[in-house]
Design a protein around this motif. Structure first.
Motif, PDB file in Angstrom:
ATOM      1  N   GLU A   1      31.414  50.360  46.880  1.00  0.00           N
ATOM      2  CA  GLU A   1      30.985  51.580  46.185  1.00  0.00           C
ATOM      3  C   GLU A   1      31.891  52.771  46.469  1.00  0.00           C
ATOM      4  N   ARG A   2      32.609  52.742  47.595  1.00  0.00           N
ATOM      5  CA  ARG A   2      33.501  53.853  47.951  1.00  0.00           C
ATOM      6  C   ARG A   2      34.929  53.614  47.474  1.00  0.00           C
ATOM      7  N   ARG A   3      35.092  52.635  46.541  1.00  0.00           N
ATOM      8  CA  ARG A   3      36.378  52.324  45.902  1.00  0.00           C
ATOM      9  C   ARG A   3      37.413  51.776  46.886  1.00  0.00           C
ATOM     10  N   ARG A   4      36.966  51.069  47.907  1.00  0.00           N
ATOM     11  CA  ARG A   4      37.865  50.398  48.834  1.00  0.00           C
ATOM     12  C   ARG A   4      37.916  48.913  48.470  1.00  0.00           C
ATOM     13  N   VAL A   5      39.089  48.300  48.619  1.00  0.00           N
ATOM     14  CA  VAL A   5      39.227  46.880  48.337  1.00  0.00           C
ATOM     15  C   VAL A   5      38.501  46.089  49.415  1.00  0.00           C
ATOM     16  N   ARG A   6      37.561  45.238  48.984  1.00  0.00           N
ATOM     17  CA  ARG A   6      36.791  44.415  49.915  1.00  0.00           C
ATOM     18  C   ARG A   6      37.236  42.957  49.852  1.00  0.00           C
ATOM     19  N   TYR A   7      37.827  42.561  48.712  1.00  0.00           N
ATOM     20  CA  TYR A   7      38.289  41.188  48.570  1.00  0.00           C
ATOM     21  C   TYR A   7      39.411  41.146  47.550  1.00  0.00           C
ATOM     22  N   TYR A   8      40.429  40.319  47.845  1.00  0.00           N
ATOM     23  CA  TYR A   8      41.492  40.045  46.883  1.00  0.00           C
ATOM     24  C   TYR A   8      41.800  38.561  46.954  1.00  0.00           C
ATOM     25  N   GLY A   9      41.908  37.917  45.816  1.00  0.00           N
ATOM     26  CA  GLY A   9      42.256  36.504  45.763  1.00  0.00           C
ATOM     27  C   GLY A   9      42.973  36.200  44.467  1.00  0.00           C
ATOM     28  N   SER A  10      43.618  35.046  44.418  1.00  0.00           N
ATOM     29  CA  SER A  10      44.325  34.651  43.203  1.00  0.00           C
ATOM     30  C   SER A  10      44.265  33.139  43.040  1.00  0.00           C
ATOM     31  N   ASP A  11      44.606  32.687  41.849  1.00  0.00           N
ATOM     32  CA  ASP A  11      44.624  31.268  41.547  1.00  0.00           C
ATOM     33  C   ASP A  11      45.701  31.007  40.511  1.00  0.00           C
ATOM     34  N   LYS A  12      46.286  29.808  40.543  1.00  0.00           N
ATOM     35  CA  LYS A  12      47.258  29.390  39.538  1.00  0.00           C
ATOM     36  C   LYS A  12      46.561  28.521  38.510  1.00  0.00           C
ATOM     37  N   THR A  13      47.055  28.593  37.292  1.00  0.00           N
ATOM     38  CA  THR A  13      46.482  27.788  36.220  1.00  0.00           C
ATOM     39  C   THR A  13      46.980  26.349  36.301  1.00  0.00           C
ATOM     40  N   ASP A  14      46.171  25.436  35.777  1.00  0.00           N
ATOM     41  CA  ASP A  14      46.555  24.026  35.729  1.00  0.00           C
ATOM     42  C   ASP A  14      47.336  23.746  34.446  1.00  0.00           C
ATOM     43  N   GLU A  15      47.592  22.480  34.141  1.00  0.00           N
ATOM     44  CA  GLU A  15      48.384  22.116  32.960  1.00  0.00           C
ATOM     45  C   GLU A  15      47.713  22.513  31.648  1.00  0.00           C
ATOM     46  N   ARG A  16      46.407  22.759  31.664  1.00  0.00           N
ATOM     47  CA  ARG A  16      45.700  23.211  30.458  1.00  0.00           C
ATOM     48  C   ARG A  16      45.594  24.732  30.402  1.00  0.00           C
ATOM     49  N   GLY A  17      46.223  25.420  31.370  1.00  0.00           N
ATOM     50  CA  GLY A  17      46.197  26.878  31.407  1.00  0.00           C
ATOM     51  C   GLY A  17      44.910  27.441  31.981  1.00  0.00           C
ATOM     52  N   GLN A  18      44.090  26.612  32.610  1.00  0.00           N
ATOM     53  CA  GLN A  18      42.789  27.044  33.106  1.00  0.00           C
ATOM     54  C   GLN A  18      42.848  27.399  34.592  1.00  0.00           C
ATOM     55  N   PHE A  19      42.056  28.384  34.962  1.00  0.00           N
ATOM     56  CA  PHE A  19      41.931  28.771  36.367  1.00  0.00           C
ATOM     57  C   PHE A  19      40.464  28.834  36.743  1.00  0.00           C
ATOM     58  N   ASP A  20      40.198  28.731  38.044  1.00  0.00           N
ATOM     59  CA  ASP A  20      38.832  28.847  38.557  1.00  0.00           C
ATOM     60  C   ASP A  20      38.913  29.540  39.914  1.00  0.00           C
ATOM     61  N   LEU A  21      38.666  30.835  39.901  1.00  0.00           N
ATOM     62  CA  LEU A  21      38.656  31.609  41.141  1.00  0.00           C
ATOM     63  C   LEU A  21      37.307  31.409  41.816  1.00  0.00           C
ATOM     64  N   ILE A  22      37.329  31.132  43.111  1.00  0.00           N
ATOM     65  CA  ILE A  22      36.091  30.951  43.866  1.00  0.00           C
ATOM     66  C   ILE A  22      36.054  32.027  44.940  1.00  0.00           C
ATOM     67  N   VAL A  23      34.997  32.841  44.902  1.00  0.00           N
ATOM     68  CA  VAL A  23      34.882  33.992  45.795  1.00  0.00           C
ATOM     69  C   VAL A  23      33.598  33.879  46.591  1.00  0.00           C
ATOM     70  N   ASN A  24      33.694  34.053  47.913  1.00  0.00           N
ATOM     71  CA  ASN A  24      32.498  34.070  48.752  1.00  0.00           C
ATOM     72  C   ASN A  24      31.650  35.282  48.396  1.00  0.00           C
ATOM     73  N   ASN A  25      30.359  35.066  48.263  1.00  0.00           N
ATOM     74  CA  ASN A  25      29.439  36.140  47.908  1.00  0.00           C
ATOM     75  C   ASN A  25      29.142  37.058  49.093  1.00  0.00           C
ATOM     76  N   VAL A  26      29.351  36.539  50.309  1.00  0.00           N
ATOM     77  CA  VAL A  26      29.128  37.339  51.511  1.00  0.00           C
ATOM     78  C   VAL A  26      30.482  37.625  52.143  1.00  0.00           C
ATOM     79  N   LEU A  27      30.795  38.890  52.303  1.00  0.00           N
ATOM     80  CA  LEU A  27      32.088  39.304  52.826  1.00  0.00           C
ATOM     81  C   LEU A  27      32.057  39.420  54.340  1.00  0.00           C
ATOM     82  N   TYR A  28      33.217  39.659  54.922  1.00  0.00           N
ATOM     83  CA  TYR A  28      33.343  39.861  56.358  1.00  0.00           C
ATOM     84  C   TYR A  28      32.404  40.986  56.786  1.00  0.00           C
ATOM     85  N   GLY A  29      31.665  40.790  57.840  1.00  0.00           N
ATOM     86  CA  GLY A  29      30.721  41.793  58.317  1.00  0.00           C
ATOM     87  C   GLY A  29      29.335  41.635  57.717  1.00  0.00           C
ATOM     88  N   GLY A  30      29.128  40.568  56.926  1.00  0.00           N
ATOM     89  CA  GLY A  30      27.813  40.312  56.357  1.00  0.00           C
ATOM     90  C   GLY A  30      27.461  41.123  55.127  1.00  0.00           C
TER      91      GLY A  30
END
Length: 171
Positions: free
Chosen positions: A73-102
């Motif tokens: 809420e204070r506009r600080r980055v809490r998570y950053y992740g990336s993924d590469k696409t497969d041969e069909r151009g598809q990606f699936d980013l998986i992000v933990n719903n609970v961040l560091y510190g609970g």
């Protein structure tokens, strides 16, 4: 007259149920599951082709990088992740719903966007599907038991000859 009133009451009940289900889905997505999935596709669109091939002839890009940035809420980055696409151009980013510190991740504060394309003949990011500026995660595409999935895009790159020229001094 009685039939019109019955139909109106039935319509109001349906709208109420849809509203309740929408609220339930959003609330469930915000509170359940250990991870969220963000899926999509990255394509190459060649503007030098005729209209029909330009619209319908886009090709998937293998190895394109897509990122997700989640803020608090204070506009600080809490998570950053990336993924590469497969041969069909598809990606699936998986992000933990609970961040560091609970702290819980708020998907509506996450932004998904294009990062890079390995294809030198198709590496100019476009804003079709908001791939260049990024897409906010507003509503999940699917919520089922512990699975919360968002779908974005498709995102597009184009060829260097299709890039809009940048003019100095607006000329």
């Amino acid at each position: 007259m009685a039939q019109k009133i019955t139909t109106l009451v039935l319509l109001i009940e349906i709208l109420f149920l849809v509203s309740c289900l929408s609220h339930f889905t959003t609330t469930k997505a915000d509170n359940d599951g250990d991870v969220i999935h963000v899926a999509g596709k990255v394509m190459c669109q060649d503007c030098s082709l005729n209209y029909d091939k330009w619209i319908n002839g886009s090709e998937p890009i293998k190895g394109a990088v897509v990122s997700i940035t989640c803020m608090d809420e204070r506009r600080r980055v809490r998570y950053y992740g990336s993924d590469k696409t497969d041969e069909r151009g598809q990606f699936d980013l998986i992000v933990n719903n609970v961040l560091y510190g609970g702290k819980d991740l708020k998907p509506q504060l996450c932004n998904v966007r294009l990062v890079s394309s390995p294809d030198q003949s198709c590496n100019i990011p476009t804003n079709f599907g908001n791939g260049q500026t990024g897409v906010k995660l507003v509503r999940p595409f699917m919520v089922f038991k512990d699975l919360v999935k968002y779908v974005v895009g498709p995102f597009y790159y184009t060829t260097p000859m299709c890039e809009t020229p940048k003019f100095e001094n607006n000329y």
